[in-house]
Design a protein around this motif. Structure first.
Motif, PDB file in Angstrom:
ATOM      1  N   ALA A  15       0.676  -1.586   0.344  1.00 44.93           N
ATOM      2  CA  ALA A  15       0.115   0.541   0.074  1.00 44.93           C
ATOM      3  C   ALA A  15       0.588   1.010  -0.107  1.00 44.93           C
ATOM      4  N   ASP A  16       1.910   1.588   0.640  1.00 48.32           N
ATOM      5  CA  ASP A  16       2.685   2.344   1.032  1.00 48.32           C
ATOM      6  C   ASP A  16       3.557   2.887  -0.372  1.00 48.32           C
ATOM      7  N   ALA A  17       3.636   1.846  -1.442  1.00 56.38           N
ATOM      8  CA  ALA A  17       4.728   1.877  -2.576  1.00 56.38           C
ATOM      9  C   ALA A  17       3.582   1.877  -3.157  1.00 56.38           C
ATOM     10  N   GLY A  18       2.756   1.970  -3.642  1.00 56.73           N
ATOM     11  CA  GLY A  18       1.499   1.695  -4.611  1.00 56.73           C
ATOM     12  C   GLY A  18       1.921   1.085  -5.809  1.00 56.73           C
ATOM     13  N   SER A  19       3.031  -0.214  -5.903  1.00 57.72           N
ATOM     14  CA  SER A  19       2.603  -0.920  -6.168  1.00 57.72           C
ATOM     15  C   SER A  19       3.429  -2.585  -6.448  1.00 57.72           C
ATOM     16  N   ALA A  48      -9.722 -10.299  -2.098  1.00 58.98           N
ATOM     17  CA  ALA A  48      -8.280  -9.542  -3.211  1.00 58.98           C
ATOM     18  C   ALA A  48      -8.483  -8.162  -2.215  1.00 58.98           C
ATOM     19  N   LEU A  49      -7.077  -7.701  -2.129  1.00 59.64           N
ATOM     20  CA  LEU A  49      -7.035  -6.649  -0.791  1.00 59.64           C
ATOM     21  C   LEU A  49      -6.356  -5.774  -2.137  1.00 59.64           C
ATOM     22  N   PHE A  50      -5.946  -5.591  -3.132  1.00 57.57           N
ATOM     23  CA  PHE A  50      -5.537  -4.626  -3.990  1.00 57.57           C
ATOM     24  C   PHE A  50      -6.598  -5.050  -5.568  1.00 57.57           C
ATOM     25  N   GLU A  51      -7.209  -3.596  -5.996  1.00 52.48           N
ATOM     26  CA  GLU A  51      -7.054  -4.079  -7.849  1.00 52.48           C
ATOM     27  C   GLU A  51      -5.612  -3.546  -8.128  1.00 52.48           C
ATOM     28  N   ARG A  52      -5.410  -4.109  -9.237  1.00 50.20           N
ATOM     29  CA  ARG A  52      -4.139  -4.063  -9.736  1.00 50.20           C
ATOM     30  C   ARG A  52      -4.905  -3.368 -11.405  1.00 50.20           C
ATOM     31  N   GLY A  53      -3.544  -2.012 -11.919  1.00 51.29           N
ATOM     32  CA  GLY A  53      -4.546  -1.626 -12.635  1.00 51.29           C
ATOM     33  C   GLY A  53      -2.617  -0.602 -13.488  1.00 51.29           C
ATOM     34  N   ARG A  54      -3.236   0.330 -14.472  1.00 54.91           N
ATOM     35  CA  ARG A  54      -1.979   0.191 -15.431  1.00 54.91           C
ATOM     36  C   ARG A  54      -0.927   1.156 -14.249  1.00 54.91           C
ATOM     37  N   GLU A  55      -1.192   1.897 -13.419  1.00 57.24           N
ATOM     38  CA  GLU A  55      -1.369   3.340 -12.679  1.00 57.24           C
ATOM     39  C   GLU A  55      -0.112   2.532 -11.228  1.00 57.24           C
ATOM     40  N   GLY A  56      -0.171   1.005 -11.247  1.00 59.99           N
ATOM     41  CA  GLY A  56       0.116   0.365  -9.393  1.00 59.99           C
ATOM     42  C   GLY A  56      -1.558  -0.172  -9.168  1.00 59.99           C
ATOM     43  N   VAL A  57      -1.054  -0.409  -7.808  1.00 62.84           N
ATOM     44  CA  VAL A  57      -2.375  -0.992  -7.766  1.00 62.84           C
ATOM     45  C   VAL A  57      -2.796   0.174  -6.080  1.00 62.84           C
ATOM     46  N   ARG A  58      -4.446  -0.550  -5.828  1.00 62.60           N
ATOM     47  CA  ARG A  58      -4.748   0.669  -4.594  1.00 62.60           C
ATOM     48  C   ARG A  58      -5.818  -0.492  -3.942  1.00 62.60           C
ATOM     49  N   ALA A  59      -5.317  -0.238  -3.028  1.00 63.50           N
ATOM     50  CA  ALA A  59      -6.583  -0.748  -1.842  1.00 63.50           C
ATOM     51  C   ALA A  59      -8.203  -1.126  -1.865  1.00 63.50           C
TER      52      ALA A  59
END
Length: 312
Positions: A15-19, A48-59
């Motif tokens: 979460a802190d790193a964003g990816s 799932a704890l994170f959604e993955r996208g082009r810009e990284g992950v989001r909780a």
């Protein structure tokens, strides 16, 4: 899979790193390994704890819930650990000594027990691992570490503990009392090239230093039995091997100890403590007792040394 603190730390790092890529770098892991670990954590938590996208992950919503709890639990556990270490260092009484097996540790306990320093309990913890003993002092489980290192090698946890040299000794060889070289007052390492050897285990560099000394003497040890002290003594007594020992090794029936010519190996006895620990103020007195215990052990060993050999 049960959820562990390290899993919460992993979730927070992502979460802190964003990816995953940046989180893997921060955690010192390969990204595939971190991805696999995250999948196991998500299976354990049920979603799932994170959604993955082009810009990284989001909780996700579940991820936000877990992160909220992690931000409470992790600092609380860290605070608990710090308080426990502080209590261990400041709240306990007596001397808690850690050391490798040998007469020096026993001599130190004896001196503390019969002097003013022994008015409080003296407890000991022994291990072949110098790193384990030093780690016990860092963690606050022990007050002092009495260990040895080979030559000028640095002791474990050198940046976190205060270390002072108690004494330094030449490394001796143990021989069966009936060994042809036993009457000698000094033995060249090369003269033992055909022998099998025995020594106690350890996690320092002594084994490497011994191997290097043998190479300098022109041979490679054919066999080395690494075992406990009692087994080492037995192997020497029955003539199965010769052994390495400290100069303070006590007189033992059936074997003799002799210095190696030219002193190819040196053993340094060290006392370590935490500079901010509760026992730091006692360090000068404990160091003085350790040095006196070493002098006593050395004197007892020297009393059993042979007279000069009058042979050819």
């Amino acid at each position: 899979m049960d959820l562990e603190l390290r899993h919460l730390k992993t979730i927070r790092a992502i979460a802190d790193a964003g990816s995953l890529t940046r989180a893997a770098t921060a955690l010192g892991l390969a990204q595939p390994a971190l991805s696999a670990q995250l999948k196991r954590i998500e299976r354990a938590l049920g979603g799932a704890l994170f959604e993955r996208g082009r810009e990284g992950v989001r909780a996700t919503a579940l991820g936000d819930l877990v992160l909220d709890r992690a931000r409470v639990v992790l600092p609380a556990v860290c605070e608990l650990q710090e308080e426990a270490v502080r209590f261990a260092r400041e709240g306990a009484t007596g001397h808690r000594l850690g050391g490798t097996h040998g007469p020096l540790l026993g001599g130190l306990v004896d001196r503390l027990a019969r002097t003013g320093e022994g008015s409080a309990p003296v407890t000991t913890y022994t291990s072949w691992s110098e790193r384990e003993i030093a780690g016990g002092v860092v963690a606050g489980r022990l007050d002092f570490a009495l260990v040895g290192v080979c030559g000028e090698s640095s002791p474990p946890e050198a940046g976190r503990l205060a270390w002072t040299e108690v004494a330094r000794d030449p490394v001796y060889v143990m021989l069966a009392a009936g060994h042809p070289l036993a009457p000698r007052t000094e033995i060249g390492l090369a003269e033992l090239a055909a022998e099998a050897w025995t020594d106690v285990p350890g996690d320092g560099c002594f084994g490497d230093c011994f191997a290097a000394a043998c190479v300098r003497a022109g041979f490679t040890p054919a066999c080395v039995y690494e075992t406990d002290t009692a087994s080492c003594v037995h192997l020497v007594q029955v003539g199965r091997a010769v052994g390495l020992c400290r100069a303070t090794f006590p007189a033992t029936p059936g074997l003799v100890t002799r210095p190696l010519a030219g002193t190819p190996l040196i053993w340094r006895h060290l006392l370590g403590w935490h500079p901010e620990g509760r026992a730091a103020s006692h360090a000068p007195a404990v160091l003085a007792h350790a040095r006196a215990a070493h002098a006593d052990a050395l004197a007892r060993s020297a009393a059993c040394a042979p007279v000069a050999f009058a042979g050819p």
